[in-house]
Each structure stands twice: as C-alpha cells, then as structure tokens.
Design a protein around this motif. Structure first.
Motif, PDB file in Angstrom:
ATOM      1  N   PHE A  17       1.135  -1.188   0.249  1.00 34.50           N
ATOM      2  CA  PHE A  17      -0.064   0.035  -0.401  1.00 34.50           C
ATOM      3  C   PHE A  17       0.710   1.372  -0.451  1.00 34.50           C
ATOM      4  N   ARG A  20       2.455   1.834  -3.546  1.00 34.06           N
ATOM      5  CA  ARG A  20       1.988   1.834  -4.931  1.00 34.06           C
ATOM      6  C   ARG A  20       1.198   4.067  -4.302  1.00 34.06           C
ATOM      7  N   LEU A  21       1.018   4.498  -3.541  1.00 34.39           N
ATOM      8  CA  LEU A  21       0.674   5.751  -2.475  1.00 34.39           C
ATOM      9  C   LEU A  21       1.841   6.304  -3.206  1.00 34.39           C
ATOM     10  N   ARG A  24       1.789   7.126  -6.922  1.00 32.48           N
ATOM     11  CA  ARG A  24       1.393   8.007  -7.308  1.00 32.48           C
ATOM     12  C   ARG A  24       1.115   9.632  -6.526  1.00 32.48           C
ATOM     13  N   SER A  61      -7.909   9.809  -9.037  1.00 32.97           N
ATOM     14  CA  SER A  61      -7.856   8.505  -8.767  1.00 32.97           C
ATOM     15  C   SER A  61      -7.301   8.039  -7.828  1.00 32.97           C
ATOM     16  N   LEU A  62      -6.080   8.868  -6.917  1.00 32.45           N
ATOM     17  CA  LEU A  62      -5.228   8.792  -5.645  1.00 32.45           C
ATOM     18  C   LEU A  62      -6.205   8.913  -4.780  1.00 32.45           C
ATOM     19  N   TYR A  64     -10.076   8.151  -5.634  1.00 27.71           N
ATOM     20  CA  TYR A  64     -10.123   6.515  -4.907  1.00 27.71           C
ATOM     21  C   TYR A  64      -9.747   4.543  -4.678  1.00 27.71           C
ATOM     22  N   TYR A  65      -8.503   5.736  -5.019  1.00 27.87           N
ATOM     23  CA  TYR A  65      -7.859   4.098  -5.146  1.00 27.87           C
ATOM     24  C   TYR A  65      -7.412   4.211  -3.062  1.00 27.87           C
ATOM     25  N   ILE A  66      -8.096   5.327  -2.692  1.00 28.74           N
ATOM     26  CA  ILE A  66      -8.119   5.204  -0.995  1.00 28.74           C
ATOM     27  C   ILE A  66      -8.556   4.665   0.102  1.00 28.74           C
ATOM     28  N   GLU A  68     -11.326   3.300  -1.797  1.00 30.59           N
ATOM     29  CA  GLU A  68     -11.443   1.710  -2.026  1.00 30.59           C
ATOM     30  C   GLU A  68     -11.381   0.941  -1.172  1.00 30.59           C
ATOM     31  N   LYS A  92     -11.913  -9.588  -5.555  1.00 25.80           N
ATOM     32  CA  LYS A  92     -10.941  -8.745  -5.809  1.00 25.80           C
ATOM     33  C   LYS A  92      -9.676  -9.412  -4.617  1.00 25.80           C
ATOM     34  N   SER A  97      -6.941  -4.355  -5.664  1.00 24.35           N
ATOM     35  CA  SER A  97      -5.356  -3.731  -5.869  1.00 24.35           C
ATOM     36  C   SER A  97      -4.860  -4.475  -4.683  1.00 24.35           C
TER      37      SER A  97
END
Length: 463
Positions: A17, A20-21, A24, A61-62, A64-66, A68, A92, A97
């Motif tokens: 996590f 990826r964070l 981004r 996108s960031l 929605y990523y967080i 989600e 999932k 992710s």
C-alpha cells in the motif's frame, strides 16, 4: 501463532500500500511541478490543458484508490460485528489492488464462520443432552425486559413435565402457575438447595431444588435444576423400615422366646398338682423372676422406641458457641473424672452465634461424649477433646477421642436404631442425636481410624 500471522499480513499490506501510495504521490507532484513550470514559462496552452487534465485525473484516482480500501475495510468490520458471513472478497483477492489483504479478509470471515458453527453445534449438543436428562433445568436471563419481566433462556422438557406447565418464555408466567415453586426458588436466589413438596395435578411430588447464579460476559443468569426424589425417598424409607423391623423383631423374639419357654415349664410344673415341694417352689420363683426381668426389658425396649419416635419440636434461640461449650464442660467433666478420662473442652469467648435448642443439642453432646468415655476404656492415657471450627459456611462442633474407634463394617450401622457394639448399650443414642440434628437442618459426620482417633462432628448451617 495468530499474532505472528496477523503481523506478517499487516506488514505485507502496508509495504504494498505504501509503495503504491508513494508512487501516486510522486506522479502527482511531478505533474504539479510540470504544470506550474508550463504556466510560468510557456504559452503552450494545449499542453498545459493536457497536463492539467492528467493532474486532475491523478488526484481523482488517488482519492478513489484510498476510498476503495477504506470502504472495503468498513464493510469487513461491519460483517464481523454483525456476524454476516455472506460477504465475499474472492474477486478482489485475484483482481483487486490488494490481493493479500482481501484474501486475508476472506480467511478471517471463514474462520469466524467456523467458530460460530462450532459454538452452535456445541450449544445444540448441550441442549439435546439437557432435553434427555430426567432433571428439570430452567435458565433465567436476569436482564429485565420492556415488560419488567425476566426472560427464560432455556426450559427443558423435564421441567415442563415436572411442573405441568408449557415451556414459557417469561419467568412471571411460571410464577402465576407454580407460585409455591417460585417462592422456594426466590428464597435461595443467591445460591443453595431446597426440598419442596408440591401437589401437581392431584399428584404429590417431592422436589430437590438447586439454584446457581452465574455471570457470563457481563450478563447475569440464574440456573435452576430440580428433580422429583419421591421414589428415592420412599425406597430409602422402605429400607429403613425393613432394617428397623428386623431389629425390633430380633429384640422382641429374644424376649418372647424365653418367656414362652418358661411359661411352658411352669405349666408342666403345676399341671395336675395341688401341692409343690420346696425345690419345685424355688424353680417356680426363679422362672417367674426371669419372666419378670425379660418382661421389664421388653417394656424398656418399647419405651426407648417411643423416645426415638416422639422427640420434641426444637425451640430455636440464638446461642454462642462459648455458651454451649461451657454448659457441656460443667455437665460432663465430673463424669469423665470418675472414669479417669482426660476431657478437654475448648473454652472460648467467641461471639459466633447460631440458632438452636440448647437442651436438645446438650443431649446430643452428652450422648457423643458418653460414647467416647466408654470407647476409651482400657486405653492407655485416654483422651477426649471437644473443639469447634468454621468451614465453608458451616459451623462444626467436633467430639474427638483416641479410643478403639469404629470399624468400617460398622460405620453404616451405627445410626440404625437399637444397633450397638457396647455391652449394655441401648443403641438409640446416635439415632436420637441424628434426628435432633436433622430437626436443626444440620447433620452428624463421623471419621474414625481405630485405636488412633475418632471424630463425631455436629454440622450447623452458618451463613
């Protein structure tokens, strides 16, 4: 082991996590720096608009990523709280992710489901067992409902049969249909046992009731178990009567047989005779004296039996343990001294108090100490000592001696009326003593090691 697994899982998740964070965030920062540079130093409007749209898309996108992962964690926690095992993260776990995280969510939900199934299986097993036993069991949830009544958490078939009521959901319904039973239960609501005689549908039953209060996970419950012991009591009574009749028959036959025999002898002596010589007169006197002695013995036996059957009802008054022991010392010390027995009675100023009939309890202690005095005859350094103690809500008065003791084969017989191992003993002292203690809701216990130590204990309820 579960802790290590959980730690590894979190470590893997956070590494992935975080990577990826950070990636981004780096992309968004670079796009932001590029957009700022283009706005300040160039007039490439199409490029600026393109970079701006990409920048906005990266920010969205960031978000929605967080969002989600936050939403999925929230759903997972809610599923655990509500015990919802229908939630599924399989898709999932393969395409999402965070495959490791979602896979772990699925495993945790599966373990949770398995634990619930095991608990439900164990509950059903216990419930089935309790339904089969002949003992009535009622479990009350002491939490008051909206109707200000306690709810019944469990009510087995035996309880329904014994009380002749359906399996009610609320305790107050049983109170309406079996008030006497409920009253006895409430008398021992903090725990204990009771015996109750009830008439259910014209049938008399004798219940042994036990109440156990219980706290589980902050909730208070009351467990009530009860069973009809009428058959067992009747069986014991029959056995006791058979033993008593056997003893009485033996004693009466022992007295009647010589009387009958002597009567025949006298009849043959005087038959067809008008005068008797001196020898015949002496024989006649001896026979009549024997008949009189055996008749007197038989009368004494009947009086002893009446003494057992007609004990007075105890008048219960508060007395201290010190007062009881002081009275017994005054009564029994002279007799022990005459018999050359060292009698030590513990003297105390203790304020331990219990309700009893002093005269009747004195009689019990007199019987026990008298038995001990005869038990230490022919014993070197004969010793008798009387003490008291408090244990587990019971008051004990112990009469100890170092006499010949009681053999194991005699232990079950010593309380049977008229049974005695002592020469010239009546065999009623211990029977009377036990009956007196029963009338005080107490009992007598005995422990004996022959030729070492014998202890008779009077037990009183003390709570």
């Amino acid at each position: 082991m579960p802790y290590a697994f959980s730690f590894t899982l979190k470590n893997m998740f956070y590494k992935r996590f975080t990577f990826r964070l950070i990636l981004r965030l780096v992309v968004i920062n670079l796009l932001g720096y590029l957009l700022f540079y283009l706005l300040k130093n160039t007039q490439l409007w199409f490029t600026i608009v393109g970079v701006g749209l990409i920048f906005i898309g990266a920010v969205i996108s960031l978000y929605y990523y967080i969002n989600e992962i936050r939403s999925d964690i929230k759903r997972f926690i809610l599923a655990v709280k509500t015990r919802d095992h229908t939630l599924n993260f399989k898709n999932k776990a393969t395409k999402g992710s965070f495959p490791e995280l979602y896979e772990s969510f699925g495993e945790i939900l599966q373990v949770h489901k398995q634990i619930k199934m095991e608990q439900e299986t164990m509950f059903q097993l216990i419930k089935t067992i309790l339904e089969q036993v002949p003992v009535g069991v009622i479990v009350i949830d002491n939490t008051k409902t909206d109707q200000n009544s306690e709810e019944i958490a469990f009510f087995n078939q035996a309880a329904s049969n014994l009380l002749a009521v359906p399996a009610y959901k609320y305790w107050h319904r049983i109170k309406q249909h079996a008030p006497k039973f409920v009253n006895e239960v409430e008398q021992i609501s903090t725990g204990g046992k009771r015996f109750l005689e009830l008439k259910i549908q014209e049938k008399l039953i004798q219940l042994s009731i036990e109440v156990i209060p219980l706290n589980l996970y902050g909730k208070s419950y009351t467990i009530i178990s009860f069973q009809n012991i009428k058959d067992e009591i009747e069986q014991k009574e029959t056995e006791a009567w058979n033993r008593l009749i056997g003893v009485i028959s033996h004693e009466i036959l022992n007295s009647i047989t010589p009387i009958s025999s002597l009567s025949d002898t006298i009849n043959s002596m005087v038959a067809d005779k008008e005068n008797l010589d001196l020898t015949e007169m002496d024989d006649l006197k001896t026979a009549l004296q024997t008949i009189r002695r055996r008749s007197t013995g038989l009368l004494d036996f009947v009086k002893d039996y009446r003494l057992i059957a007609e004990l007075p009802t105890p008048v219960l008054e508060p007395h201290t343990i010190g007062e009881i022991l002081k009275h017994i010392k005054v009564l029994m010390q002279p007799f022990a001294k005459v018999k050359n027995v060292n009698l030590a009675i513990e003297q105390t100023s203790s304020k331990i108090t219990t309700k009893l009939d002093l005269k009747l309890i004195e009689q019990v202690l007199i019987n026990l100490i008298t038995n001990s005095i005869y038990a230490v005859e022919d014993i070197e350094n004969p010793q008798i000592w009387v003490t008291y103690r408090l244990e587990n809500g019971k008051l004990y008065i112990d009469v100890n001696d170092n006499g010949k003791g009681i053999e194991a084969s005699d232990m079950e017989k010593i309380f049977v009326p008229f049974y005695t191992t002592r020469k010239n003993g009546s065999g009623i002292g211990l029977t009377i003593s036990r009956n007196i203690m029963k009338m005080h809701r107490g009992s007598i216990e005995v422990v004996s090691t022959p030729n070492e130590r014998t202890t008779f204990s009077l037990l009183f309820n003390y709570a």
